[in-house]
Enzyme design. Structure first.
Site, PDB file in Angstrom:
ATOM      1  N   LYS A 169      41.880  35.175  40.541  1.00 36.09           N
ATOM      2  CA  LYS A 169      42.234  35.938  41.733  1.00 36.09           C
ATOM      3  C   LYS A 169      43.690  36.400  41.662  1.00 36.09           C
ATOM      4  CE  LYS A 169      41.830  37.830  45.774  1.00 36.09           C
ATOM      5  NZ  LYS A 169      41.597  37.102  47.025  1.00 36.09           N
ATOM      6  N   THR A 227      43.592  33.241  48.843  1.00 31.67           N
ATOM      7  CA  THR A 227      44.373  33.331  47.610  1.00 31.67           C
ATOM      8  C   THR A 227      45.403  32.213  47.617  1.00 31.67           C
ATOM      9  OG1 THR A 227      44.084  35.728  47.538  1.00 31.67           O
ATOM     10  CG2 THR A 227      45.867  34.797  46.221  1.00 31.67           C
ATOM     11  N   LYS A 279      52.809  37.653  50.387  1.00 36.18           N
ATOM     12  CA  LYS A 279      52.230  36.336  50.095  1.00 36.18           C
ATOM     13  C   LYS A 279      51.552  36.331  48.727  1.00 36.18           C
ATOM     14  CE  LYS A 279      48.169  35.380  51.783  1.00 36.18           C
ATOM     15  NZ  LYS A 279      47.303  35.084  50.586  1.00 36.18           N
TER      16      LYS A 279
END
Length: 309
Positions: A183, A107, A251
């Site tokens: 995503k 990602t 994150k």
């Protein structure tokens, strides 16, 4: 898979390397191996490499085999690690042959993916922006969903890996960035859904609804989600063995909020969910399964979750 067998018969052996043998990467490597691809597996943890080779993974150091690869699948944690694998001191792109392909699965921000595509293309290497979804189980079964974007040539070069590792490949555009954008949308929902599941489960406990009853009832009602059905049983079992770590979400939701900021878009629900994951990490739960975010709610409410004393 029949199509893949026909391709391999026409083109000969296809050699790939999976770099990053975590819960998702290991499954991808197993799926490629099972599909008949010559597959190397690499990780910073030597025991993972040894385990994969014992299962049939090909030998050789990454430096030795980089020039022989048809594809490199990068399944590391973040953009920094992706860039290091590709262009760091021991980066592989400079050694990869023209016409080979990088499938980047972490990602990352869309702008980063576009930059990696340009740098790979400058070396004659195709780049497929290919973030993945499905979890460890679907990864090991070759049933991932891939949100992919890249040139037609990149898709063609990556077909054997995609056929081996994915059940569904969404082709989202002919340049990198679109896959990573999608995503980010998925991670916004997934991260919020896990945190909301934890909030609802522990809220139910304050009203006398046991975690077991919560799962039994809500999984059959309109309030359910894939994440609820997948993660809530971990809480019921008191088992926080990490299939997806708490540490992933600061994150990933951080990336979502960075993108939102650049688009002048307010994402308050995402920001609230992020705070719960940060609280969980602050409690020392970062390496536990992400369902452990429920422990934040339980601590604040004075609740005892299953398996706790």
């Amino acid at each position: 898979m029949f199509w893949l067998n026909e391709v391999l018969e026409m083109t000969g052996p296809f050699r790939t390397a999976v770099i990053g043998l975590g819960s998702m990467g290991y499954g991808i490597a197993q799926s490629c191996l099972r599909a008949g691809l010559i597959t190397h597996g690499f990780d910073v943890v030597p025991s993972k490499i040894e385990k994969f080779r014992a299962e049939g993974g090909a030998a050789g150091s990454l430096a030795e085999i980089a020039s022989t690869l048809d594809a490199a699948v990068i399944v590391v944690l973040n953009a920094g690690q992706t860039e290091d694998v590709l262009f760091g001191d021991n980066g592989i792109v400079s050694s990869m042959r023209a016409g080979s392909v990088v499938l980047a699965c972490a990602t990352v921000p869309p702008d980063f993916a576009r930059d990696m595509e340009a740098r790979c293309n400058a070396s004659g290497v195709h780049y497929l922006d290919a973030p993945i979804s499905g979890g460890a189980a679907k990864s090991s079964q070759g049933q991932l969903s891939v949100m992919a974007s890249g040139s037609p040539a990149a898709f063609t070069a990556a077909r054997p890996v995609l056929a081996a590792a994915a059940e569904t490949v969404f082709e989202l555009g002919d340049t990198a960035g679109a896959g990573s954008a999608m995503k980010a949308v998925n991670q916004l929902l997934a991260g919020v859904h896990i945190a909301t599941m934890a909030e609802a489960l522990t809220f139910g406990m304050t009203q006398g609804v046991s975690p077991e009853t919560f799962v039994e009832v809500i999984s059959q009602c309109a309030g359910t989600s894939w994440m609820l059905e997948n993660r809530a049983p971990h809480i019921v079992a008191g088992d926080y063995t990490p299939l997806s770590q708490v540490n992933i979400w600061p994150k990933d939701l951080g990336i979502v909020l960075d993108i939102a900021k650049s688009a002048s878009f307010s994402a308050p629900i995402t920001a609230a969910a992020l705070q719960q994951y940060l609280a969980a990490a602050g409690m020392g739960l970062g390496r536990e399964d992400d369902a452990a975010v429920a422990k934040v709610y339980a601590r604040n409410a004075g609740l005892t979750l299953p398996g706790e004393t």
